[in-house]
Design a protein around this motif. Structure first.
Motif, PDB file in Angstrom:
ATOM      1  N   PHE A 135      47.111  41.074  31.111  1.00  0.00           N
ATOM      2  CA  PHE A 135      48.022  42.150  31.513  1.00  0.00           C
ATOM      3  C   PHE A 135      48.499  41.931  32.952  1.00  0.00           C
ATOM      4  O   PHE A 135      49.699  42.037  33.246  1.00  0.00           O
ATOM      5  CB  PHE A 135      47.314  43.501  31.390  1.00  0.00           C
ATOM      6  CG  PHE A 135      48.161  44.674  31.821  1.00  0.00           C
ATOM      7  CD1 PHE A 135      49.182  45.138  31.010  1.00  0.00           C
ATOM      8  CD2 PHE A 135      47.925  45.311  33.028  1.00  0.00           C
ATOM      9  CE1 PHE A 135      49.974  46.216  31.402  1.00  0.00           C
ATOM     10  CE2 PHE A 135      48.703  46.385  33.430  1.00  0.00           C
ATOM     11  CZ  PHE A 135      49.731  46.836  32.612  1.00  0.00           C
ATOM     12  N   LEU A 136      47.578  41.605  33.854  1.00  0.00           N
ATOM     13  CA  LEU A 136      47.953  41.388  35.253  1.00  0.00           C
ATOM     14  C   LEU A 136      48.737  40.092  35.434  1.00  0.00           C
ATOM     15  O   LEU A 136      49.561  39.985  36.346  1.00  0.00           O
ATOM     16  CB  LEU A 136      46.706  41.374  36.132  1.00  0.00           C
ATOM     17  CG  LEU A 136      45.988  42.722  36.291  1.00  0.00           C
ATOM     18  CD1 LEU A 136      44.777  42.575  37.192  1.00  0.00           C
ATOM     19  CD2 LEU A 136      46.938  43.779  36.835  1.00  0.00           C
ATOM     20  N   ALA A 137      48.480  39.123  34.583  1.00  0.00           N
ATOM     21  CA  ALA A 137      49.271  37.887  34.652  1.00  0.00           C
ATOM     22  C   ALA A 137      50.732  38.180  34.319  1.00  0.00           C
ATOM     23  O   ALA A 137      51.645  37.565  34.875  1.00  0.00           O
ATOM     24  CB  ALA A 137      48.702  36.848  33.686  1.00  0.00           C
ATOM     25  N   ARG A 138      50.955  39.130  33.420  1.00  0.00           N
ATOM     26  CA  ARG A 138      52.319  39.490  33.043  1.00  0.00           C
ATOM     27  C   ARG A 138      52.937  40.483  34.024  1.00  0.00           C
ATOM     28  O   ARG A 138      54.140  40.436  34.283  1.00  0.00           O
ATOM     29  CB  ARG A 138      52.327  40.092  31.637  1.00  0.00           C
ATOM     30  CG  ARG A 138      53.727  40.390  31.101  1.00  0.00           C
ATOM     31  CD  ARG A 138      53.693  40.944  29.694  1.00  0.00           C
ATOM     32  NE  ARG A 138      53.076  40.027  28.743  1.00  0.00           N
ATOM     33  CZ  ARG A 138      52.941  40.295  27.450  1.00  0.00           C
ATOM     34  NH1 ARG A 138      53.373  41.455  26.962  1.00  0.00           N
ATOM     35  NH2 ARG A 138      52.376  39.418  26.651  1.00  0.00           N
ATOM     36  N   TYR A 139      52.105  41.381  34.590  1.00  0.00           N
ATOM     37  CA  TYR A 139      52.617  42.422  35.490  1.00  0.00           C
ATOM     38  C   TYR A 139      51.816  42.408  36.806  1.00  0.00           C
ATOM     39  O   TYR A 139      50.997  43.287  37.065  1.00  0.00           O
ATOM     40  CB  TYR A 139      52.517  43.800  34.830  1.00  0.00           C
ATOM     41  CG  TYR A 139      53.191  43.873  33.486  1.00  0.00           C
ATOM     42  CD1 TYR A 139      54.579  43.839  33.379  1.00  0.00           C
ATOM     43  CD2 TYR A 139      52.448  43.967  32.306  1.00  0.00           C
ATOM     44  CE1 TYR A 139      55.212  43.894  32.138  1.00  0.00           C
ATOM     45  CE2 TYR A 139      53.073  44.026  31.072  1.00  0.00           C
ATOM     46  CZ  TYR A 139      54.447  43.991  30.995  1.00  0.00           C
ATOM     47  OH  TYR A 139      55.070  44.046  29.773  1.00  0.00           O
ATOM     48  N   PRO A 140      52.035  41.409  37.642  1.00  0.00           N
ATOM     49  CA  PRO A 140      51.213  41.243  38.848  1.00  0.00           C
ATOM     50  C   PRO A 140      51.420  42.332  39.897  1.00  0.00           C
ATOM     51  O   PRO A 140      50.587  42.469  40.800  1.00  0.00           O
ATOM     52  CB  PRO A 140      51.659  39.870  39.380  1.00  0.00           C
ATOM     53  CG  PRO A 140      53.046  39.686  38.842  1.00  0.00           C
ATOM     54  CD  PRO A 140      53.038  40.329  37.502  1.00  0.00           C
TER      55      PRO A 140
END
Length: 305
Positions: free
Chosen positions: A114-119
């Protein structure tokens, strides 16, 4: 508070000297610009322009108002544009309440992708055994069960909650498996006392044929957290009735075993809750979509007995 459209119409009309020129710059008709300026004059209680068939000139009050606005309109437009640009990439603190055991086992592993997509999103996750008030406590979302679906809230089902009887292989060594839920009384019982009600919940078990038998047992250990109940069972301290979603990895690894493979109790559904607003924030929208998609890919029957 005056609308931006009215202020824009006034400033562009003053700069161009006509409603037609202002309309061309704003992508409006001259009549629409004239209406916006008239509304501004009505709201302010002063006449800003002297109108004639050939000319549009500022009144004294209009000149003072234009000077007072100065470059503030351009700054406001730039601020709006910047906010819109940032909103195109979801960002900000994402405050979520999660059921501890389910959250750690099934939601936390979703965080790296999730964080890789929405840093630009910064998670603030609270692992707690209580139904929170999303609006009053300023949560963006919550994941758990037994929430009161108050007006303005939306729920998305993630997984069914089926209570199953489990124990460690070490505890069951030398012991026979029960034939039905009534046989659970032969084991040491690890129970959970509800933090909300203070009571130990009793479960009615059913099998595939629709037969129902109460899962009665004697509590030898009482805790107030599902994770503690699961750990006590793994330590070989007795048998526990716990949600399948909370012990699925332990069963797959062989750390725990099902005592009654054909029996379970229905405890509702684990759901994702969020406030239903006309404009849901981008960070909440992508979180909801990401989690729901992840559980749809697992399929709901992955969590069924």
């Amino acid at each position: 508070m005056e609308t931006l459209a009215n202020l824009e119409s006034f400033v562009r009309a003053a700069e161009g000297g006509s409603f037609s020129e202002a309309g061309r710059r704003l992508g409006l008709t001259a009549a629409a610009v004239s209406r916006n300026v008239a509304m501004l004059e009505r709201n302010l209680g002063v006449r800003l322009f002297q109108r004639s068939t050939r000319k549009l000139t500022l009144t004294e009050a209009g000149e003072r108002f234009l000077v007072s606005i100065d470059g503030n309109l351009d700054a406001l437009q730039a601020a709006i544009a910047e906010a819109a640009a940032h909103n195109s990439e979801p960002s900000g603190v994402l405050k979520v309440s999660l059921s501890p055991t389910f959250g750690v086992t099934h939601i936390l592993p979703l965080l790296p992708p999730f964080l890789a997509r929405y840093p630009r999103i910064k998670p603030e996750w609270h692992f707690e055994n209580r139904p929170v008030d999303l609006i009053a406590e300023n949560y963006d979302a919550a994941i758990g069960g037994a929430f009161n679906l108050a007006p303005g809230l939306v729920s998305r089902a993630l997984a069914p909650v089926h209570i199953v009887a489990v124990a460690s292989p070490a505890y069951m060594s030398g012991r026979s498996l029960p034939a039905d839920p009534s046989g659970l009384a032969a084991y040491n019982g690890i129970a959970m006392r509800s933090p909300q009600t203070g009571r130990i919940r009793r479960w009615m078990f059913r099998n595939g044929n629709g037969i129902e038998v109460p899962g009665t047992f004697t509590e030898t250990i009482v805790v107030n957290d599902p994770a503690a109940m699961r750990e006590a069972a793994r330590l070989g301290l007795g048998m526990s009735l716990i949600a399948l979603v909370d012990v699925l990895p332990d069963l797959e690894r062989g750390d725990l075993i099902r005592l009654l493979p054909d029996w379970y109790a229905d405890a509702g559904t684990i759901s994702l809750y969020y406030a239903s607003r006309t404009l849901i924030s981008a960070k909440t929208r992508v979180f909801v979509d990401f989690v729901v998609s992840a559980f749809e890919s697992k399929r709901m029957d992955h969590f069924k007995p």
